[in-house]
Structure formats: C-alpha cells, structure tokens
Design an enzyme around this catalytic site. Structure first.
Site, short mmCIF file in Angstrom:
data_model
loop_
_atom_site.label_atom_id
_atom_site.label_comp_id
_atom_site.label_asym_id
_atom_site.label_seq_id
_atom_site.Cartn_x
_atom_site.Cartn_y
_atom_site.Cartn_z
NE ARG A 90 -78.41 85.15 -28.39
CZ ARG A 90 -79.48 84.47 -28.82
NH1 ARG A 90 -79.38 83.21 -29.17
NH2 ARG A 90 -80.66 85.07 -28.88
CG ASN A 144 -78.11 86.22 -37.51
OD1 ASN A 144 -78.56 86.65 -38.57
ND2 ASN A 144 -78.84 85.53 -36.65
CB CYS A 164 -83.24 85.92 -42.64
SG CYS A 164 -83.86 86.43 -41.02
CG HIS A 194 -82.13 90.42 -38.29
ND1 HIS A 194 -81.34 89.91 -37.29
CD2 HIS A 194 -82.73 89.36 -38.87
CE1 HIS A 194 -81.46 88.58 -37.27
NE2 HIS A 194 -82.30 88.24 -38.23
CE1 TYR A 244 -83.33 90.19 -34.50
CE2 TYR A 244 -84.88 89.39 -36.16
CZ TYR A 244 -83.90 89.14 -35.20
OH TYR A 244 -83.52 87.85 -34.95
#
Length: 421
Positions: A90, A144, A164, A194, A244
């Site tokens: 990440r 995700n 989500c 998102h 987002y």
C-alpha cells in the site's frame, strides 16, 4: 450458522467482532472462523475476539486457522477483507504515482490498478476453494478495489456481493445531524464503489421527504469539512459526493498535499503496531478507541446487515451494495458493477430504480467503468500493454507519457505479485 473471515488477522477485525457480538439477534453466529496466513497476528486478534464475545455473553465459538480450506469448509458465508502485499505494498501504491504527478491512492488511479492486479487472482483462487467446499456459500467482498473485485467474482459465477462502509458512514453522520435514528435515513446513493454521490437524503424510506437541501443549508460547513472539500463544491453540486471524489475534483491540490507528508500507509502501519500491542493485553476485552482512527467505521454493522439478509435471517430489506448493473444505469453494460440501493435477500441483491442521472455524474461513471473493464482484463490476463491501456483510460491519468511512466513503475514495484511479469 458458520461464518469465515478471510483476512481475519487484520487489525480491522475487532470492529467486526464487536458488531457480531452486539447484533447477535440479527446474525446468530454459532461458529466464527478467522483465517489468515500471518499466524502471529492471528493469535493476537483471535484472543481479543474471544474476550469480546465473552464480555458480551455471546455463546458463539471463535476459532483461528491458517488453513484456508479448513476455515471456509461448510461456512454459510465468507467475508473477504484481505490485503495482498500488506501495508508495504500500500505504501508503494501511495508513493510512486506521485513521481509522475498523479494521485497516489490505494483504490483509485495507478495505485488502485496495482492493488487490483495483485488482488483479483488471489480472491478468485479463494472463491474457487470456497465453491469446492460449499457451493451455496455467499461471498461478501470488502476487499478493495471492491467494484473490480466483485465484478471478477460475479463473472466467474460466484455468489458474491460487494460491500463498502461509505454509505453507512454517511447515513450515520446525517442521522446525527438530523437528530433521528439511523434507520430513519434513506440515501439516494448512486455510482460506483469509491465514486458515488448522495443525490437525496430521505426520512422514513425511499419515498420519504428529501431533506438534503435542509442538511446542506444548515450543516454545509460540517459536511464539507468531513469531505475535506471546499464548501463551494458541495453548494454548486447540490449533492454530497463521496470523499473519494476529492481525488477528481481537486486532483492537483491533493497531489501537492500528498507530497508534503508521510503516506497514509505509513501512518496506518504505525497505528497497527500499537493496536497489535494492545490486542496482546489479556485484560483488553473491547475494541480500543484507537481502532476508530484505523478506518472502516460502521463496517461491522453493514456486514451484519448484509449477511443476515443474504442468509435469510432478517436484516434490512434495502441496503447499499455493489452488484451487477442489469439495466439500472442504462448507459452502462449489464455486467458492470455499480454501487446503489438494492433489495437484498437470500437470492442476492437487486438494484432499485435510479432516476436519470445528470451527465456530470453519468459521464464520469461511464469513464471509470471503461477503465474498470480494462483493469479487470489486465488483472485476469496480464501483460504490459493491458496495464498501459487501463492507465491511459483512467480519468486521473489520461496522458500517454503519464501512462507510459506509470506502467513501468507499477510493474517494477509489483513484480513479485504478478505471475506474468
């Protein structure tokens, strides 16, 4: 009822356990299996999970295992919350795109594509193993990028629904501002995972009074601050975008901001280290306050509600989920995965009708759906050219030189996770 959580060693898991314990009448779990290859983390998380159940007098049995096949065997539902490559991967997703002047984020843009490429093959392997042990089990995907992963699962014929916490987070915030119970708040939630907007906030149900104008007039500053957006954006749109959308509506500002501070992954890694130390304390028998800063607020309540509905044990009849479009948004193919209000039951999720969307939203949804088509193709079949095309199609990238540079960086940073590389 048996549930399995793949990625059960996550520091998120005590949030989920707390929800299972509090809402046991909605979802009466007899056995809960936490599955994770990281045995050290699993021991700490599993110990706290048992103490939470014990404190709240939950009679269910919690077991832990690193054996995926044994863990999912005979499970009625399997929750996926895994992170291939961990926080280290990440951290890379959030940093190397900045070298090309593009947003570094783990679920959208180049970083989101990298995560999809790492994740889709692993999730499909897990799902096949679930199907071998129990073909009737539901798969609830919280991994995700949820839209792409859920689409991969559905196209492979799995019984899957994506989940989500963005929508339930908005519901809880709006209920607090309106001083009503969360169950009284219905969202006109439309878009992709998102990439969504709250077009209306209704009291009492889908046909209730739309109080969104009142919310924006009386609490616009609070809502904009939560989104980390300029109040003018919210006022001009007259709707509430997912936070987002900041990556799209303020891209260059976000890139400059991200270049001046440590990545979110670095912050979370430090937080996880502290959380795991807490989880090892045998006196701790509730989720610590620090966990709220980790993310995933209200995930447990959304997961319980969805699992209960899919397994025929009640649950809310209408929930925001990720599922096939099937004509709901007529400008998208039927097999696109959208995030909208849907009727949920033991047969799955059926989206509610959505009014015609303003081109301002429909255009961006269509653009990102086209990117997701290409991203899934790259995840399933591999190859540098497929990665390049997906990046070029993404509205946060869209320039040849950017896509070229990002393709090379993506492959270099993810080679160990890409069988074709």
């Amino acid at each position: 009822m048996k549930l399995a959580v793949v990625g059960g060693g996550s520091t998120y898991t005590p949030e989920l356990i707390d929800g299972f314990a509090r809402l046991r009448d909605t979802l009466p779990i007899e056995e809960l299996v936490l599955v994770d290859p990281a045995a050290d983390r699993l021991e700490l998380v599993g110990g706290l999970a048992r103490r939470i159940f014990a404190k709240q007098d939950h009679a269910g049995r919690i077991t832990t295992t690193s054996d995926l096949d044994a863990g999912v065997a005979e499970a009625d539902a399997v929750l996926l919350q895994l992170r291939v490559g961990g926080q280290a991967a990440r951290d890379q997703d959030e940093t190397w795109p900045l070298e090309c002047g593009c947003v570094g984020q783990e679920t959208t843009g180049a970083g989101g594509l990298a995560k999809a490429l790492r994740t889709v093959p692993v999730v499909l392997d897990i799902a096949e193993r679930v199907r071998r042990t129990n073909p009737d089990a539901w798969i609830i995907d919280f991994t995700n990028p949820v839209g792409i992963v859920t689409r991969a699962l559905l196209q492979a014929g799995h019984k899957a629904v994506g989940l989500c916490n963005v929508a339930i987070g908005f519901q809880r915030k709006f209920a607090r501002l309106l001083e009503v119970e969360p169950g009284q708040v219905h969202l006109d939630h439309v878009g992709l995972n998102h990439l969504s907007w709250e077009l209306g906030v209704r009291l009492g149900g889908p046909d209730g009074e739309n109080v969104l104008p009142k919310l924006l007039a009386e609490h616009g500053d609070t809502i904009a601050d939560d989104l980390r957006m300029d109040r003018r954006i919210v006022d001009r749109l007259g709707v509430v975008p997912s936070y987002y959308l900041r990556y799209f509506y303020a891209h260059d500002e976000v890139v400059r901001e991200l270049g001046t501070k440590p990545s979110r992954a670095a912050e979370v890694a430090a937080m996880e280290k502290e959380l795991l130390a807490m989880y090892g304390d045998p006196a701790l028998d509730e989720k610590p306050e620090l966990l709220a800063k980790r993310g995933g607020a209200f995930y447990s309540e959304a997961a319980v509600d969805l699992a209960a509905s899919l397994l025929g044990n009640g649950g809310s009849p209408v929930q925001v989920v990720n599922t096939y479009n099937n004509g709901t948004l007529p400008f998208l193919p039927d097999d696109a995965v959208i995030e909208v209000q849907a009727r949920v039951g033991h047969d799955g999720a059926t989206p509610l009708a959505v009014p015609a969307l303003d081109p301002l939203y429909a255009g961006l949804i269509a653009n990102v759906t086209a990117y997701e088509d290409l991203a899934l193709e790259a995840a399933l079949r591999g190859g540098r050219d497929r990665v390049f095309k997906a990046l070029l199609a993404h509205p946060l990238i869209g320039q040849f030189e950017y896509a070229e540079g990002l393709t090379d960086r993506l492959i270099a940073h993810n080679r160990e996770h890409l069988a074709w590389a």
